[in-house]
Design an enzyme around this catalytic site. Sequence first.
Site, mmCIF file in Angstrom:
data_model
loop_
_atom_site.group_PDB
_atom_site.id
_atom_site.type_symbol
_atom_site.label_atom_id
_atom_site.label_comp_id
_atom_site.label_asym_id
_atom_site.label_seq_id
_atom_site.Cartn_x
_atom_site.Cartn_y
_atom_site.Cartn_z
ATOM 1 N N LYS A 1 -28.266 -73.350 69.433
ATOM 2 C CA LYS A 1 -29.081 -74.304 70.206
ATOM 3 C C LYS A 1 -28.220 -75.451 70.727
ATOM 4 O O LYS A 1 -28.393 -75.893 71.863
ATOM 5 C CB LYS A 1 -30.224 -74.841 69.328
ATOM 6 C CG LYS A 1 -31.279 -73.786 69.007
ATOM 7 C CD LYS A 1 -32.212 -74.293 67.920
ATOM 8 C CE LYS A 1 -33.316 -73.303 67.599
ATOM 9 N NZ LYS A 1 -33.998 -73.611 66.330
ATOM 10 N N THR A 53 -44.156 -63.390 65.758
ATOM 11 C CA THR A 53 -44.650 -64.771 65.680
ATOM 12 C C THR A 53 -44.755 -65.394 67.074
ATOM 13 O O THR A 53 -45.835 -65.847 67.483
ATOM 14 C CB THR A 53 -43.689 -65.619 64.814
ATOM 15 O OG1 THR A 53 -43.585 -65.006 63.534
ATOM 16 C CG2 THR A 53 -44.173 -67.042 64.649
ATOM 17 N N VAL A 54 -43.657 -65.405 67.807
ATOM 18 C CA VAL A 54 -43.628 -66.131 69.090
ATOM 19 C C VAL A 54 -44.355 -65.348 70.189
ATOM 20 O O VAL A 54 -45.174 -65.915 70.930
ATOM 21 C CB VAL A 54 -42.169 -66.435 69.514
ATOM 22 C CG1 VAL A 54 -42.137 -67.166 70.835
ATOM 23 C CG2 VAL A 54 -41.468 -67.261 68.442
ATOM 24 N N GLY A 58 -42.525 -72.011 64.978
ATOM 25 C CA GLY A 58 -43.882 -71.540 64.731
ATOM 26 C C GLY A 58 -44.521 -70.964 65.992
ATOM 27 O O GLY A 58 -44.071 -71.212 67.110
ATOM 28 N N GLY A 68 -38.509 -75.620 69.744
ATOM 29 C CA GLY A 68 -39.900 -75.152 69.766
ATOM 30 C C GLY A 68 -40.677 -75.621 70.976
ATOM 31 O O GLY A 68 -40.310 -75.343 72.123
ATOM 32 N N GLU A 104 -36.946 -72.334 77.859
ATOM 33 C CA GLU A 104 -37.422 -73.558 77.193
ATOM 34 C C GLU A 104 -37.690 -73.323 75.706
ATOM 35 O O GLU A 104 -37.433 -74.188 74.862
ATOM 36 C CB GLU A 104 -38.721 -74.036 77.872
ATOM 37 C CG GLU A 104 -39.302 -75.315 77.311
ATOM 38 C CD GLU A 104 -38.378 -76.506 77.526
ATOM 39 O OE1 GLU A 104 -38.188 -76.895 78.679
ATOM 40 O OE2 GLU A 104 -37.852 -77.032 76.536
ATOM 41 N N ASP A 145 -28.095 -70.845 63.813
ATOM 42 C CA ASP A 145 -29.184 -71.091 64.763
ATOM 43 C C ASP A 145 -29.020 -72.456 65.429
ATOM 44 O O ASP A 145 -29.163 -72.590 66.648
ATOM 45 C CB ASP A 145 -30.523 -71.008 64.008
ATOM 46 C CG ASP A 145 -31.716 -71.224 64.915
ATOM 47 O OD1 ASP A 145 -32.086 -70.298 65.657
ATOM 48 O OD2 ASP A 145 -32.271 -72.343 64.906
ATOM 49 N N GLU A 199 -35.582 -67.201 60.871
ATOM 50 C CA GLU A 199 -35.107 -66.057 61.644
ATOM 51 C C GLU A 199 -35.217 -64.792 60.792
ATOM 52 O O GLU A 199 -35.316 -64.874 59.556
ATOM 53 C CB GLU A 199 -33.640 -66.273 62.038
ATOM 54 C CG GLU A 199 -33.417 -67.432 62.974
ATOM 55 C CD GLU A 199 -34.213 -67.319 64.267
ATOM 56 O OE1 GLU A 199 -34.079 -66.320 64.968
ATOM 57 O OE2 GLU A 199 -34.977 -68.252 64.574
ATOM 58 N N GLY A 247 -43.392 -68.384 59.110
ATOM 59 C CA GLY A 247 -42.935 -67.878 60.423
ATOM 60 C C GLY A 247 -41.874 -68.739 61.071
ATOM 61 O O GLY A 247 -41.608 -68.598 62.257
HETATM 62 P P1 NAP Z 1 -40.614 -61.702 64.860
HETATM 63 O O1 NAP Z 1 -41.836 -62.327 64.303
HETATM 64 O O2 NAP Z 1 -39.761 -60.877 63.979
HETATM 65 O O3 NAP Z 1 -41.061 -60.828 66.127
HETATM 66 C C1 NAP Z 1 -40.236 -59.954 66.804
HETATM 67 C C2 NAP Z 1 -41.077 -58.746 67.246
HETATM 68 O O4 NAP Z 1 -40.288 -57.917 68.085
HETATM 69 C C3 NAP Z 1 -41.524 -57.899 66.048
HETATM 70 O O5 NAP Z 1 -42.805 -57.376 66.266
HETATM 71 C C4 NAP Z 1 -40.450 -56.815 66.042
HETATM 72 O O6 NAP Z 1 -40.841 -55.638 65.415
HETATM 73 C C5 NAP Z 1 -40.272 -56.601 67.533
HETATM 74 N N1 NAP Z 1 -38.988 -55.980 67.811
HETATM 75 C C6 NAP Z 1 -37.772 -56.355 67.360
HETATM 76 N N2 NAP Z 1 -36.839 -55.504 67.809
HETATM 77 C C7 NAP Z 1 -37.477 -54.582 68.554
HETATM 78 C C8 NAP Z 1 -37.060 -53.431 69.266
HETATM 79 N N3 NAP Z 1 -35.784 -53.065 69.283
HETATM 80 N N4 NAP Z 1 -37.972 -52.714 69.930
HETATM 81 C C9 NAP Z 1 -39.259 -53.064 69.897
HETATM 82 N N5 NAP Z 1 -39.745 -54.128 69.222
HETATM 83 C C10 NAP Z 1 -38.852 -54.871 68.560
HETATM 84 O O7 NAP Z 1 -39.664 -62.801 65.496
HETATM 85 P P2 NAP Z 1 -40.086 -64.242 66.066
HETATM 86 O O8 NAP Z 1 -40.048 -65.218 64.966
HETATM 87 O O9 NAP Z 1 -41.280 -64.124 66.916
HETATM 88 O O10 NAP Z 1 -38.795 -64.547 66.958
HETATM 89 C C11 NAP Z 1 -38.622 -63.918 68.195
HETATM 90 C C12 NAP Z 1 -37.557 -64.648 68.986
HETATM 91 O O11 NAP Z 1 -37.965 -65.982 69.188
HETATM 92 C C13 NAP Z 1 -36.198 -64.732 68.295
HETATM 93 O O12 NAP Z 1 -35.203 -64.702 69.280
HETATM 94 C C14 NAP Z 1 -36.238 -66.099 67.641
HETATM 95 O O13 NAP Z 1 -34.957 -66.625 67.442
HETATM 96 C C15 NAP Z 1 -36.980 -66.884 68.680
HETATM 97 N N6 NAP Z 1 -37.674 -68.073 68.218
HETATM 98 C C16 NAP Z 1 -38.463 -68.019 67.112
HETATM 99 C C17 NAP Z 1 -39.187 -69.140 66.737
HETATM 100 C C18 NAP Z 1 -40.084 -69.138 65.533
HETATM 101 O O14 NAP Z 1 -40.616 -70.193 65.202
HETATM 102 N N7 NAP Z 1 -40.298 -68.005 64.878
HETATM 103 C C19 NAP Z 1 -39.097 -70.306 67.498
HETATM 104 C C20 NAP Z 1 -38.262 -70.331 68.633
HETATM 105 C C21 NAP Z 1 -37.569 -69.191 68.984
HETATM 106 P P3 NAP Z 1 -40.387 -55.437 63.862
HETATM 107 O O15 NAP Z 1 -41.081 -56.508 63.095
HETATM 108 O O16 NAP Z 1 -40.857 -54.054 63.558
HETATM 109 O O17 NAP Z 1 -38.905 -55.589 63.829
HETATM 110 N N1 HSE Z 2 -35.657 -70.269 62.942
HETATM 111 C C1 HSE Z 2 -35.784 -71.268 63.931
HETATM 112 C C2 HSE Z 2 -35.945 -72.598 63.239
HETATM 113 C C3 HSE Z 2 -36.984 -71.000 64.806
HETATM 114 O O1 HSE Z 2 -36.226 -72.628 62.038
HETATM 115 O O2 HSE Z 2 -35.766 -73.631 63.893
HETATM 116 C C4 HSE Z 2 -37.127 -71.990 65.939
HETATM 117 O O3 HSE Z 2 -36.091 -71.858 66.855
#
Ligand code: NAP
Ligand code: HSE
Length: 424
Positions: free
Chosen positions: A205, A13-14, A302, A134, A129, A201, A190, A187
């Site tokens: 933060k 997603t990110v 997101g 977000g 950041e 989470d 976590e 999306g």
């Molecule tokens: P996500 O959609 O699950 O994306 C993670 C990506 O990294 C996936 O493609 C995953 O592959 C890959 N990955 C994970 N472990 C790996 C490994 N060991 N080797 C290679 N590739 C690997 O997660 P996300 O929502 O983008 O979140 C990513 C980070 O951003 C997290 O730390 C989360 O807390 C943070 N974050 C998320 C948001 C949000 O809104 N989603 C907002 C702020 C911060 P697989 O799917 O095959 O595991």
């Molecule tokens: N899972 C987290 C949330 C993503 O819902 O706030 C953003 O950090």
Amino acid sequence: MKKRKIAIMGLGTVGGGAYDILTRNRDYILKTQGLDIEVKYILDRDVTPLEKRGIPVSLWCASADALAADPEVELVIETMGGVEPAKTFISKMLSAGKSVVTANKELLAKSWHELEPIAKAHGCGLYFEASCVGGVPVIRALGESFQGDKVQAIYGIINGTTNYILSKMSRDGCDYATALSDAQRLGYAEANPSSDVDGYDAAYKLSILASLAFHTCVPYGSIYREGISGVSARDIENAHELGYEIKLLAIGKRDGNNIEARVHPAFVARDHALSSVSGAFNAVYLQGDYVGNLMFYGAGAGAAPTGSAIVSDVVKALGGSPKYCDFDNNGKLDKNINLVGDFVSGYYIDISVEDKPGVLSRISTVLGENNVSIKAATQAPGDDGTANVVFLTHRAGEKSVMRSLESIGKLASVINVQSVIRVL
Ligand code: NAP
Ligand code: HSE
């Protein structure tokens, strides 16, 4: 113009959101920031996420060692999530002198104190950041503004998933499980949604935000944490009747050497600015001794908003020198800091009782004996000769309230204490 080559580890997603912005707005960033940023590699488990997004598979990289060894790569974005292997990969990049931009609040809350010294020793930076709130630039504001102020308190809705769930339950009468699965589909959640709904989470933060705001390490393990799984449709209905919304709040306060840090659901009065923050939106309400009250508001999760925060860090990292913590960031609570466990709050208490004379008065007596003063009380008939009594208390000490509830639970005619939610 020299191309500035970077890599992304984790194209979900990110990472996907950041890639989109970097490619679609590449010319715009060049024009406005004078930086021609090219994504040279994308590390993921395999090429599937690249294929899904129509990204050339030639960018795929299987190994963090290969990324670390390429001198052309100046900076690496980490958006894989989790502690390992993210921690090892980030350490490799920093050790190779490459700045790292991460959205990984869990890793940061747990290992900031280990990663920053590596960055410092190798003259590169660790930017985060995107880890909190977000797309809302609250980390930047805490790091670069309020230099003349002592931040006294932060009150935040800093988890998009739980705010989305509570808003759907509150506004649409949606059930918890459906709202959670919507948040996952969109999306926001976590990989393990327990991190969201159980308050981890938000605690990660809050640890980051409170450390920056109070200029001292507030370890995430020192934060009182309670999630939203105990919030029932009845609590939401009661909150509405009493003029409140229920929100998962992250609260940090500093008064001299006393620090309070807690994450839990709370009744927020409808006339408070935080009560209208709904869906996946987040807000941080901050009080400084001179600046007064401020509120930062925006999309808290997101692809696009979080991708935007990532890109702003990339531009910052490539355009200037790294900045490190202005406090001793050793992962521990400073020995001069007193962590306040017996904080003061208002409380909403819902108790199920046998509908018999005298029950209400026995409960009130116990509350009074523990210095807990009642602000409002209502009683509604339940099923089969039972009743539900709901109290709002004036501000009272946490320990006094918990002590009262333990005694109330043992009173004759009290069936159980169904809910206790703090009131902001
Ligand atoms: P996500 O959609 O699950 O994306 C993670 C990506 O990294 C996936 O493609 C995953 O592959 C890959 N990955 C994970 N472990 C790996 C490994 N060991 N080797 C290679 N590739 C690997 O997660 P996300 O929502 O983008 O979140 C990513 C980070 O951003 C997290 O730390 C989360 O807390 C943070 N974050 C998320 C948001 C949000 O809104 N989603 C907002 C702020 C911060 P697989 O799917 O095959 O595991
Ligand atoms: N899972 C987290 C949330 C993503 O819902 O706030 C953003 O950090």
